[in-house]
Design a protein around this motif. Structure first.
Motif, mmCIF file in Angstrom:
data_model
loop_
_atom_site.group_PDB
_atom_site.id
_atom_site.type_symbol
_atom_site.label_atom_id
_atom_site.label_comp_id
_atom_site.label_asym_id
_atom_site.label_seq_id
_atom_site.Cartn_x
_atom_site.Cartn_y
_atom_site.Cartn_z
ATOM 1 N N GLN A 7 14.488 -12.806 2.493
ATOM 2 C CA GLN A 7 14.114 -12.230 1.203
ATOM 3 C C GLN A 7 13.997 -10.707 1.266
ATOM 4 O OE1 GLN A 7 10.496 -13.912 -0.338
ATOM 5 N NE2 GLN A 7 10.638 -12.803 -2.266
ATOM 6 N N TYR A 8 13.405 -10.175 2.356
ATOM 7 C CA TYR A 8 13.066 -8.755 2.392
ATOM 8 C C TYR A 8 13.752 -7.928 3.476
ATOM 9 C CZ TYR A 8 9.223 -9.967 -0.760
ATOM 10 O OH TYR A 8 8.480 -10.408 -1.818
ATOM 11 N N TYR A 23 6.396 -6.627 8.942
ATOM 12 C CA TYR A 23 5.810 -7.384 7.837
ATOM 13 C C TYR A 23 4.322 -7.659 8.047
ATOM 14 C CZ TYR A 23 5.690 -10.317 3.719
ATOM 15 O OH TYR A 23 5.402 -10.807 2.468
ATOM 16 N N LYS A 51 6.873 -5.966 -5.263
ATOM 17 C CA LYS A 51 7.355 -7.350 -5.285
ATOM 18 C C LYS A 51 7.617 -7.776 -6.722
ATOM 19 C CE LYS A 51 5.132 -10.388 -2.706
ATOM 20 N NZ LYS A 51 3.987 -11.097 -2.077
ATOM 21 N N ASN A 75 11.504 -4.764 -5.917
ATOM 22 C CA ASN A 75 12.284 -4.561 -4.691
ATOM 23 C C ASN A 75 12.590 -3.097 -4.399
ATOM 24 O OD1 ASN A 75 12.304 -7.330 -4.152
ATOM 25 N ND2 ASN A 75 14.143 -7.620 -5.369
#
Length: 190
Positions: A7-8, A23, A51, A75
């Motif tokens: 996702q990131y 993270y 987010k 994002n």
């Protein structure tokens, strides 16, 4: 953490090997509509990542008028990098335009990563280069393009902006009055 990396990872520009380390330093935070992430006169202590939500950065000029400098969406990273880099108080305000879910990385944690290994120094350099290039494009836009061309460029690059941001903020960002923005929009439609 594999799902989080998917996702990131690319958005953070961190490879899978370093993702977990990065993270775990991030802190989930809520910023309510109209809350300030940073106020003029404070030192910026965090790098933020959105987010969910929308944030704006703005200055207050000598006449007390708000001048929008940037808008940040889902994002995207945001901060006052000058304040972090130089350890000075900010001339900028950063405010939520809607309820936001953000991830925060403290200045201390960021600096500690830079000290750890060359990978994080490269990460910091790439982040600095992106911030510089974004600011340079913004300045070039204001100095070299007509208001109408600034509007068209913004419409092309960030169409979401026109759905989520009040016209007064867009006008300020473009360096025009709300009335001028209305005229520009009607000329383009016609």
């Amino acid at each position: 953490m594999t799902k989080l990396y998917e996702q990131y990872g690319e958005l953070f520009q961190v490879d899978q090997e370093h993702f977990d380390e990065f993270y775990t330093l991030l802190k989930d935070t809520l910023l309510l509509k109209s809350d300030f992430f940073l106020k003029q006169g404070e030192k910026c202590k965090y790098l933020g990542f959105i987010k969910k939500g929308t944030v704006r950065s703005f200055y207050i000029n000598d006449q007390g008028r708000e001048i929008n400098f940037g808008f940040y969406f889902e994002n995207e990273f945001f901060t006052d990098y000058e304040s972090i880099l130089c350890d000075t108080v900010s001339n900028m305000n950063i405010q939520a335009l809607e309820n936001c879910e953000i991830l925060l990385l403290s200045k201390e944690d960021l600096q500690a990563l830079y000290q750890k290994e060359a990978y994080w120094q490269k990460f910091g350099r790439m982040m600095s280069e992106k911030i510089y290039l974004d600011a340079k494009k913004r300045i070039d836009d204001l100095l070299c393009r007509s208001p109408e061309n600034r509007y068209l460029n913004l419409l092309k690059k960030q169409p979401l902006l026109f759905q989520k941001i009040a016209q007064k903020h867009i006008a300020s960002y473009l360096g025009v009055t709300e009335q001028s923005l209305s005229r520009i929009r009607s000329r383009i439609v016609n």
